[in-house]
Scaffold this motif. Structure first.
Motif, mmCIF file in Angstrom:
data_model
loop_
_atom_site.group_PDB
_atom_site.id
_atom_site.type_symbol
_atom_site.label_atom_id
_atom_site.label_comp_id
_atom_site.label_asym_id
_atom_site.label_seq_id
_atom_site.Cartn_x
_atom_site.Cartn_y
_atom_site.Cartn_z
ATOM 1 N N ALA A 20 -0.604 -8.527 6.193
ATOM 2 C CA ALA A 20 0.746 -8.996 5.915
ATOM 3 C C ALA A 20 1.636 -8.859 7.142
ATOM 4 O O ALA A 20 1.508 -7.907 7.915
ATOM 5 N N ALA A 21 2.544 -9.826 7.309
ATOM 6 C CA ALA A 21 3.498 -9.800 8.418
ATOM 7 C C ALA A 21 4.774 -9.119 7.941
ATOM 8 O O ALA A 21 5.342 -9.492 6.904
ATOM 9 N N ARG A 22 5.209 -8.130 8.703
ATOM 10 C CA ARG A 22 6.422 -7.391 8.344
ATOM 11 C C ARG A 22 7.616 -8.335 8.276
ATOM 12 O O ARG A 22 7.783 -9.200 9.125
ATOM 13 N N GLY A 23 8.469 -8.113 7.288
ATOM 14 C CA GLY A 23 9.631 -8.973 7.102
ATOM 15 C C GLY A 23 10.941 -8.329 7.517
ATOM 16 O O GLY A 23 12.007 -8.869 7.253
ATOM 17 N N TYR A 24 10.874 -7.185 8.196
ATOM 18 C CA TYR A 24 12.104 -6.459 8.533
ATOM 19 C C TYR A 24 11.859 -5.530 9.717
ATOM 20 O O TYR A 24 10.716 -5.267 10.092
ATOM 21 N N GLY A 25 12.933 -5.027 10.292
ATOM 22 C CA GLY A 25 12.869 -3.974 11.304
ATOM 23 C C GLY A 25 12.484 -4.440 12.694
ATOM 24 O O GLY A 25 12.345 -5.623 12.967
ATOM 25 N N GLU A 75 10.110 5.098 18.611
ATOM 26 C CA GLU A 75 11.085 5.702 17.704
ATOM 27 C C GLU A 75 10.541 6.914 16.928
ATOM 28 O O GLU A 75 11.322 7.722 16.435
ATOM 29 N N PHE A 76 9.228 7.011 16.775
ATOM 30 C CA PHE A 76 8.659 8.071 15.939
ATOM 31 C C PHE A 76 7.163 8.217 16.204
ATOM 32 O O PHE A 76 6.528 7.336 16.775
ATOM 33 N N ARG A 77 6.630 9.345 15.747
ATOM 34 C CA ARG A 77 5.173 9.576 15.761
ATOM 35 C C ARG A 77 4.680 9.358 14.337
ATOM 36 O O ARG A 77 5.194 9.955 13.396
ATOM 37 N N MET A 78 3.670 8.511 14.192
ATOM 38 C CA MET A 78 3.172 8.176 12.865
ATOM 39 C C MET A 78 1.741 8.668 12.681
ATOM 40 O O MET A 78 0.905 8.540 13.576
ATOM 41 N N LYS A 79 1.497 9.224 11.507
ATOM 42 C CA LYS A 79 0.144 9.563 11.081
ATOM 43 C C LYS A 79 -0.134 8.699 9.855
ATOM 44 O O LYS A 79 0.574 8.790 8.845
ATOM 45 N N MET A 80 -1.150 7.834 9.963
ATOM 46 C CA MET A 80 -1.453 6.876 8.901
ATOM 47 C C MET A 80 -2.872 7.089 8.381
ATOM 48 O O MET A 80 -3.819 7.128 9.165
ATOM 49 N N HIS A 81 -2.986 7.190 7.073
ATOM 50 C CA HIS A 81 -4.273 7.308 6.393
ATOM 51 C C HIS A 81 -4.548 5.957 5.729
ATOM 52 O O HIS A 81 -3.828 5.567 4.812
ATOM 53 N N CYS A 82 -5.544 5.241 6.216
ATOM 54 C CA CYS A 82 -5.861 3.916 5.678
ATOM 55 C C CYS A 82 -7.143 3.987 4.856
ATOM 56 O O CYS A 82 -8.138 4.581 5.289
ATOM 57 N N TYR A 83 -7.102 3.360 3.677
ATOM 58 C CA TYR A 83 -8.224 3.377 2.742
ATOM 59 C C TYR A 83 -8.683 1.966 2.407
ATOM 60 O O TYR A 83 -7.853 1.051 2.308
ATOM 61 N N PHE A 84 -9.987 1.825 2.200
ATOM 62 C CA PHE A 84 -10.504 0.583 1.643
ATOM 63 C C PHE A 84 -10.071 0.528 0.180
ATOM 64 O O PHE A 84 -10.172 1.525 -0.542
ATOM 65 N N CYS A 85 -9.579 -0.627 -0.258
ATOM 66 C CA CYS A 85 -9.088 -0.776 -1.629
ATOM 67 C C CYS A 85 -9.543 -2.108 -2.214
ATOM 68 O O CYS A 85 -9.953 -3.011 -1.482
ATOM 69 N N ALA A 86 -9.444 -2.200 -3.527
ATOM 70 C CA ALA A 86 -9.734 -3.442 -4.242
ATOM 71 C C ALA A 86 -8.663 -3.629 -5.313
ATOM 72 O O ALA A 86 -8.161 -2.651 -5.877
ATOM 73 N N ILE A 87 -8.335 -4.883 -5.586
ATOM 74 C CA ILE A 87 -7.366 -5.175 -6.642
ATOM 75 C C ILE A 87 -8.037 -4.938 -7.991
ATOM 76 O O ILE A 87 -9.111 -5.474 -8.264
ATOM 77 N N LYS A 88 -7.392 -4.104 -8.806
ATOM 78 C CA LYS A 88 -7.912 -3.769 -10.134
ATOM 79 C C LYS A 88 -7.329 -4.716 -11.181
ATOM 80 O O LYS A 88 -8.035 -5.189 -12.062
#
Length: 129
Positions: A20-25, A75-88
């Motif tokens: 997805a393309a961010r829509g803000y910021g 602007e900040f230090r980010m720690k991101m946890h990314c998971y594989f997901c599926a639409i339920k």
């Protein structure tokens, strides 16, 4: 430097991943895996399920961890946890982004990814093949 911790979803479907393309910021128009901040008392899974429902109006199953990425934005230090997901359940409705695509391994690098998300692409590409 301000620190934030977030979760993100690599939503897989039919050999493709949702982007997805961010829509803000400051990074409007840059591409990302959807997700967001973890609220007090939430597990990573709970935060991710809530964020995806708020952003896309679907319920997801959260699977394996893709990776945890730490990245220093100006602007900040980010720690991101990314998971594989599926639409339920539910029909995908993009509420916070300005564009979206389902990308396969062959066109995964065709959009301008946020630097933190870019670090996940190799692992995601292996799952798409």
């Amino acid at each position: 430097m301000k620190k934030i911790e977030v979760v993100a979803a690599a939503i897989l479907r039919e050999g493709k991943v949702f982007a997805a393309a961010r829509g803000y910021g400051n990074y409007r128009g840059w591409w990302e895996f959807p997700g967001g901040k973890i609220e007090a008392g939430e597990t990573f899974t709970e935060a991710l399920q809530r964020e995806i429902f708020e952003e896309l109006h679907v319920e997801i199953d959260v699977g394996d961890l893709v990776a945890t990425v730490e990245y220093d934005y100006p602007e900040f230090r980010m720690k991101m946890h990314c998971y594989f997901c599926a639409i339920k359940s539910g029909e995908l409705e993009v509420l916070e982004h300005e564009d979206y695509r389902w990308l396969g391994a062959e066109n995964l690098y065709s959009v301008k990814w946020l630097p933190s998300d870019l670090e996940l692409l190799e692992k995601i590409a292996r799952r798409l093949k």
